[in-house]
Design a protein around this motif. Structure first.
Motif, short mmCIF file in Angstrom:
data_model
loop_
_atom_site.label_atom_id
_atom_site.label_comp_id
_atom_site.label_asym_id
_atom_site.label_seq_id
_atom_site.Cartn_x
_atom_site.Cartn_y
_atom_site.Cartn_z
N PHE A 47 0.85 -1.19 0.00
CA PHE A 47 0.00 0.00 0.00
C PHE A 47 0.88 1.23 0.00
N GLN A 48 0.27 2.38 -0.31
CA GLN A 48 1.00 3.64 -0.34
C GLN A 48 0.23 4.73 0.39
N ILE A 49 0.99 5.65 0.96
CA ILE A 49 0.42 6.88 1.48
C ILE A 49 1.04 8.00 0.65
N ILE A 50 0.19 8.81 0.03
CA ILE A 50 0.66 9.90 -0.83
C ILE A 50 0.16 11.21 -0.24
N PHE A 51 1.09 12.15 -0.06
CA PHE A 51 0.70 13.45 0.48
C PHE A 51 1.46 14.55 -0.23
N THR A 52 0.90 15.75 -0.19
CA THR A 52 1.57 16.92 -0.73
C THR A 52 2.35 17.57 0.40
N HIS A 53 3.65 17.72 0.19
CA HIS A 53 4.52 18.35 1.18
C HIS A 53 4.07 19.81 1.36
N SER A 54 3.86 20.22 2.58
CA SER A 54 3.26 21.54 2.84
C SER A 54 4.17 22.72 2.50
N LEU A 57 5.22 21.80 -1.75
CA LEU A 57 4.00 21.66 -2.54
C LEU A 57 4.16 20.65 -3.69
N THR A 58 4.93 19.60 -3.41
CA THR A 58 5.09 18.48 -4.35
C THR A 58 4.68 17.20 -3.63
N ASP A 59 4.32 16.19 -4.42
CA ASP A 59 3.87 14.93 -3.84
C ASP A 59 5.02 14.11 -3.27
N VAL A 60 4.73 13.46 -2.17
CA VAL A 60 5.64 12.50 -1.54
C VAL A 60 4.89 11.17 -1.52
N ILE A 61 5.55 10.12 -1.99
CA ILE A 61 4.93 8.80 -2.05
C ILE A 61 5.69 7.87 -1.11
N GLU A 62 5.01 7.41 -0.07
CA GLU A 62 5.59 6.44 0.85
C GLU A 62 5.01 5.07 0.52
N SER A 63 5.88 4.09 0.29
CA SER A 63 5.44 2.73 -0.07
C SER A 63 5.72 1.78 1.09
N VAL A 122 -5.43 21.43 6.21
CA VAL A 122 -4.99 22.21 5.05
C VAL A 122 -5.50 21.50 3.80
N ASP A 123 -5.64 22.23 2.72
CA ASP A 123 -6.21 21.66 1.49
C ASP A 123 -5.14 21.05 0.59
N TYR A 124 -4.34 20.15 1.14
CA TYR A 124 -3.34 19.43 0.37
C TYR A 124 -3.68 17.94 0.39
N LYS A 125 -3.19 17.24 -0.60
CA LYS A 125 -3.48 15.82 -0.78
C LYS A 125 -2.97 14.98 0.40
N LEU A 126 -3.79 14.01 0.79
CA LEU A 126 -3.39 12.96 1.73
C LEU A 126 -4.25 11.74 1.38
N SER A 127 -3.65 10.79 0.68
CA SER A 127 -4.43 9.64 0.25
C SER A 127 -3.75 8.33 0.63
N PHE A 128 -4.57 7.32 0.74
CA PHE A 128 -4.14 5.96 1.05
C PHE A 128 -4.51 5.11 -0.15
N ASN A 129 -3.53 4.54 -0.82
CA ASN A 129 -3.77 3.73 -2.01
C ASN A 129 -3.57 2.26 -1.65
N TYR A 130 -4.60 1.47 -1.95
CA TYR A 130 -4.53 0.04 -1.69
C TYR A 130 -5.24 -0.70 -2.82
N GLY A 131 -4.51 -1.58 -3.47
CA GLY A 131 -5.08 -2.30 -4.61
C GLY A 131 -5.47 -1.30 -5.69
N THR A 132 -6.71 -1.34 -6.10
CA THR A 132 -7.19 -0.42 -7.14
C THR A 132 -7.93 0.77 -6.55
N LYS A 133 -7.97 0.87 -5.23
CA LYS A 133 -8.73 1.95 -4.59
C LYS A 133 -7.82 3.04 -4.04
#
Length: 167
Positions: A47-54, A57-63, A122-133
């Motif tokens: 799985f991954q956690i993807i967030f925008t560095h405050s 202002l670029t994406d960080v992808i943690e796997s 804050v209005d920056y990305k914070l998502s959890f990616n798992y499988g196709t979701k």
């Protein structure tokens, strides 16, 4: 008929309270009555956690990968800017590679039991990616709160009492 009824009475607590289902869990911290949010697990272990560095202002992808005993292995972190909050060199047990404008920090043995995740207001990305979701944690969880993230087995009671994230 009486034997069936007795059997059901004995079986119900086992089915209801014994943890059977593996899940990613987000348990509210600093709360007297914490709410458990969860994502049911399938056979997929990455799985991954993807967030925008405050600041950048670029994406960080943690796997990550779930390993035996429901522990969490941090595999890598990808980002495009170093400096404030982002490492520009590898420490012992790590390797850092720079290719096509992206830094990839790989971890050899970073094993975690759990970690705390803060949902910033804050209005920056914070998502959890798992499988196709893709789960938008800013919409699914409460902003400004912290959650203990774990991989664990849930009982039917915990699933019914908790909140399943929709993705």
């Amino acid at each position: 008929m009486k034997k069936i009824l007795v059997g059901l009475i004995i079986l119900m607590p086992i089915i209801f309270f014994i943890p059977f289902w593996s899940a990613f869990t987000f348990t509210e911290t600093r709360s007297e009555d914490p709410v458990l949010h969860y994502i049911p697990m399938s056979r997929e272990t990455n799985f991954q956690i993807i967030f925008t560095h405050s600041i950048h202002l670029t994406d960080v992808i943690e796997s990550y990968k779930v390993i035996d005993s429901h522990k969490i292995q941090l595999l890598s972190m990808q980002y495009s800017d170093v400096a404030i909050g982002m490492p520009g060199y590898a420490e012992e047990g790590q390797t850092l590679q720079y290719e096509n404008g992206i830094y990839t920090l790989r971890y050899e043995e970073a094993i975690l039991k759990d970690f705390t995740l803060h949902i910033g207001d804050v209005d920056y990305k914070l998502s959890f990616n798992y499988g196709t979701k893709d789960f938008n944690l800013k919409e699914e969880l409460v902003r400004g709160k912290s959650y203990l993230f774990e991989v664990k087995k849930l009982s039917l009671y915990e699933k019914m009492k908790g909140v399943e994230l929709n993705g």
